[in-house]
Design an enzyme around this catalytic site. Structure first.
Site, PDB file in Angstrom:
ATOM      1  N   ASP A 154       0.939  -1.222   0.078  1.00  0.00           N
ATOM      2  CA  ASP A 154       0.130   0.209  -0.028  1.00  0.00           C
ATOM      3  C   ASP A 154       0.881   1.386  -0.006  1.00  0.00           C
ATOM      4  O   ASP A 154       2.055   1.381   0.281  1.00  0.00           O
ATOM      5  CB  ASP A 154      -0.911  -0.009   1.228  1.00  0.00           C
ATOM      6  CG  ASP A 154      -2.350   0.781   0.828  1.00  0.00           C
ATOM      7  OD1 ASP A 154      -2.361   1.475   0.051  1.00  0.00           O
ATOM      8  OD2 ASP A 154      -3.280   0.189   1.969  1.00  0.00           O
ATOM      9  N   ASP A 206     -10.897   1.931  -3.397  1.00  0.00           N
ATOM     10  CA  ASP A 206     -11.169   1.334  -1.951  1.00  0.00           C
ATOM     11  C   ASP A 206     -12.839   1.180  -1.949  1.00  0.00           C
ATOM     12  O   ASP A 206     -13.435   0.754  -1.061  1.00  0.00           O
ATOM     13  CB  ASP A 206     -10.949   2.387  -0.932  1.00  0.00           C
ATOM     14  CG  ASP A 206      -9.561   2.286  -0.417  1.00  0.00           C
ATOM     15  OD1 ASP A 206      -8.939   1.168  -0.790  1.00  0.00           O
ATOM     16  OD2 ASP A 206      -8.917   3.131   0.195  1.00  0.00           O
TER      17      ASP A 206
HETATM   18  C1  GLA Z   1      -5.666   1.729   2.358  1.00  0.00           C
HETATM   19  C2  GLA Z   1      -6.103   0.670   1.515  1.00  0.00           C
HETATM   20  C3  GLA Z   1      -7.187   0.008   1.984  1.00  0.00           C
HETATM   21  C4  GLA Z   1      -6.689  -0.693   3.453  1.00  0.00           C
HETATM   22  C5  GLA Z   1      -6.179   0.461   4.239  1.00  0.00           C
HETATM   23  C6  GLA Z   1      -5.817  -0.003   5.588  1.00  0.00           C
HETATM   24  O1  GLA Z   1      -6.522   2.782   2.582  1.00  0.00           O
HETATM   25  O2  GLA Z   1      -6.489   1.224   0.334  1.00  0.00           O
HETATM   26  O3  GLA Z   1      -7.664  -1.119   1.141  1.00  0.00           O
HETATM   27  O4  GLA Z   1      -5.625  -1.617   3.074  1.00  0.00           O
HETATM   28  O5  GLA Z   1      -5.407   1.340   3.475  1.00  0.00           O
HETATM   29  O6  GLA Z   1      -5.016   1.269   6.432  1.00  0.00           O
END
Ligand code: GLA
Length: 701
Positions: free
Chosen positions: A448, A505
């Site tokens: 990420d 997301d």
């Molecule tokens: C980001 C990612 C999510 C999740 C969060 C965790 O927003 O896109 O899918 O993994 O971080 O903190």
């Protein structure tokens, strides 16, 4: 003047090269017949001089420079002592092959050599990049070096760009190209949600399209400058350049600068364009693509548990995942941190990549063993490029983050970014990740990146690549996903190192449908994570039936981003049935040719993927149709003469099923020709909002 043609399967590029002069791309389009007279082709496209232009009209060609009266952005910008140095790069040689051309330019006065290398790759996708060498000029600074400058054929009169935001990636905007052209520069250290590195040009008179993309995970600059004044030859020039790496960098004698790749592709329509780009990625970009096994169904802990993690809670989640047919259990954020100071929320502990003894007093091994015993493999979330001010790493190395000495260090999501241009930082991260992967049976990393990179970060993207490449070399079997708050870092550069991206997301199936449709224009379904989210959706608040959520999720790399324990028994059954359907059809979905199906109702999104006589289509209605009897769904890409058995895989959508005229016939399968399916289509009940159908086809003769 020399004319050179390069041919792909269905495209031809023709270059006009003048030794000691300019280089131009004078034809870019459908493959020309053998024996085409290239000089006459160029003559037919040449423009006469008009009164309001320089006496010798400038020819920006494939290397626009600020000389001779051309007023656009030069492909190369050099400075000395802050002042621009005007280049005069002239063709000094070239090397041609049937599908590639390398052109060398020199500026004798400045002792510069520039090579432009163009190649027609798989799927007829054209790759281009530039290499600039300073052979002897003192004290230069390099500000800009475009990877690609393409004179845009005049028939491309419209433009689609893709701009979005967090949880709302890739919204399309179509507009006229002239007179303003287009310019977009990203500044967050990654492609971001602005979408400036993806664009599509449209022929005003047909469906022909030309897509362009910069294969780079840092900042990019995309511009199309129109020549409305006609100071050149009237064509617009499209340029793609990386922003950060060269920005005002020292460019001393002997230095060489190389751009990332830019790619462009021509196709007769948007389905063919998707197929070309997918063919290119599958054949030449995605690492080891031919050896990939089936894309396993994921369950990710984020929407299910958030930071509320414990070994026992995760074991229960894993059990419920396995019961649905899930094949990979992914432990998301919250698993790490020092004793008593772990990652219990998103304000802390990034950088402390140790298994948290508070969450896992027995370590991770028992959970992984449980996951394996349930028949799944194990994946882990990491965000290696970041650091929380409240972390042991920051306390030990406060100077490792991007910062300006003596100034404040503004955070985003409570975090700072590490400076990956520094070797010590990369070595440290490698050592930590290498240890984690060495100590645990981890099959997959969700990598990420949740903060923009500021202050600006020259060398960051290259440092990220170096770290990733080193880790991949040490752990070649670990699959890596690129996530950046969803789709903030998706490009062909990262996809040369990853097996999957997280497109958004936002798992709300209505939004996700639009987002997947947009991404699948450029990326094949097997790399697009596609998860069934909870209802109500935590981002949009919308409630959607499991049948709709699950059908939408089948068209991608399927997974679950919700807690099965919070579903009804009926929902779990529906989800499990769709997971089984995904498993039965992923071989087709992940290898086949994708068609974007047209439908007169703008609220119907439909895709079909066809592979070796088998096809699966998705037709999804998001709104309430203005007509009771929705127009039939017409298929595409089939052999007109062949016959296909058509079924509607069950379960069927709850309300719409009652409006199906011949349920028994659909169950048995209707046998229809490709012509009938593509001309008349199928009358599916697509009237009610939030209704989706899967359509399965199998060639019978
Ligand atoms: C980001 C990612 C999510 C999740 C969060 C965790 O927003 O896109 O899918 O993994 O971080 O903190």
């Amino acid at each position: 003047m020399a004319f050179i043609r390069c041919d792909g399967e269905r495209v031809t590029l023709v270059f006009a090269l003048e030794q000691g002069g300019a280089a131009d791309c004078v034809y870019c389009g459908a493959r020309l017949p053998g024996g085409e007279d290239l000089a006459e082709l160029a003559a037919a496209a040449a423009r006469g001089r008009h009164e309001n232009q320089p006496d010798l009209p400038p020819a920006p060609g494939v290397l626009p420079e600020a000389k001779g009266g051309w007023s656009g952005t030069p492909a190369v910008i050099l400075r000395r002592g802050g002042l621009r140095v005007e280049t005069d790069l002239r063709v000094s040689g070239w090397q041609a092959a049937p599908d590639s051309l390398d052109i060398t330019f020199t500026d004798e006065a400045l002792a510069l050599t520039l090579s432009l290398e163009w190649r027609i790759a798989a799927g007829d996708v054209v790759e281009a990049h530039a290499v600039l060498v300073n052979r002897g000029a003192p004290d230069l600074e390099l500000e800009r070096l475009a990877a690609l400058a393409l004179p845009v054929p005049r028939r491309f009169a419209e433009l689609t760009t893709f701009a979005g935001r967090w949880a709302g990636e890739m919204r399309q905007h179509r507009r006229a190209l002239a007179p303003d052209g287009f310019a977009r520069t990203s500044a967050s250290g990654k492609p971001g949600f602005g979408g400036g590195n993806w664009l599509i040009l449209h022929d005003g008179a047909s469906e022909e399209v030309l897509a362009a993309h910069l294969a780079f995970s840092g900042d990019g600059d995309t511009r199309i400058e129109c020549d409305m004044q006609g100071s050149g030859d009237g064509r617009a020039v499209l340029q793609l350049a990386a922003e950060q790496p060269h920005a005002l960098g020292r460019f001393p004698q002997g230095a060489a600068a190389q751009t990332p790749r830019a790619v462009f592709a021509l196709a007769p329509d948007r389905s063919a364009l998707a197929q070309n780009l997918h063919a290119y990625l599958r054949a030449e970009v995605l690492p080891g693509r031919k050896a990939w096994g089936p894309r396993k169904v994921h369950l990710n802990s984020w929407e299910a548990l958030g930071f509320d993690l414990s070994e026992s809670g995760l074991a229960v989640l894993a059990e419920s995942a396995a019961a649905l047919g899930v094949e990979r259990f992914v432990l998301d954020d919250g698993w790490f941190g020092a004793k008593g100071r772990g990652r219990r929320n998103d304000r802390t502990s990034l950088g402390d990549w140790f298994v948290s003894p508070d969450v896992f007093p027995r370590g991770l091994a028992p959970l992984i063993a449980r996951v394996h015993a349930l028949g799944m493999d194990f994946g882990l979330w990491v965000e290696p490029e970041m650091v929380s001010p409240d972390s042991d790493l920051y306390r030990a190395h406060a100077d490792w983050c991007l910062h300006i000495e003596g100034r404040e260090r503004p955070t985003m999501r409570g975090q700072l970014a590490l400076d990956l241009s520094r070797e010590a930082v990369r070595d440290h991260l490698f050592a930590r990740l290498d240890a984690l992967l060495g100590e645990h049976a981890i099959a997959y990393l969700k990598w990420d990146h949740n903060r923009d990179l500021f202050p600006s970060a020259p060398g960051q993207a290259e440092g990220f690549y170096a770290l990733l490449d080193r880790l991949r070399a040490a752990h070649p079997h670990v699959e890596i996903e690129s996530c950046s708050s969803g789709g903030g870092r998706i490009d062909f550069g990262v996809l040369a190192r990853c097996t999957r991206v997280w497109p958004s997301d936002n798992n709300d199936a209505i939004e996700r449908l639009r987002i997947m449709h947009a991404w699948s224009q450029f990326l094949p379904l097997e790399v697009l994570g596609s998860h069934v989210g909870p209802s109500p959706n935590p981002i949009t608040g919308r409630r959607l039936a499991m049948d709709f959520r699950a059908k939408v999720a089948v068209f991608g790399h399927m997974g679950v981003e919700a807690n099965p324990a919070r579903m009804t028994e009926r929902e779990r059954e529906t989800l499990a049935a769709h997971i089984a359907l995904y498993k039965a059809w992923r071989g087709v979905l992940h290898a086949g040719r994708l068609h974007r199906l047209a439908h007169p109702d703008p609220n119907v999104t439909a895709l079909l993927v066809l592979d070796e006589g088998k096809a699966l289509a998705l037709a999804a209605q998001t709104a309430f149709s203005p007509v009771f009897d929705a127009a039939p769904l017409r298929l595409a890409g089939l052999d007109p003469e062949a016959r296909y058995r058509v079924t509607l895989p069950e379960p069927w959508p709850n309300k719409a099923r009652h409006y199906l005229a011949n349920p028994e016939a659909w169950r048995a399968g209707l046998i229809l020709s490709g012509t009938a399916l593509m001309t008349q289509g199928l009358a599916l009940p697509l009237t009610h909002p939030e209704t989706a159908w899967l359509v399965a086809l199998e060639r019978t003769s």
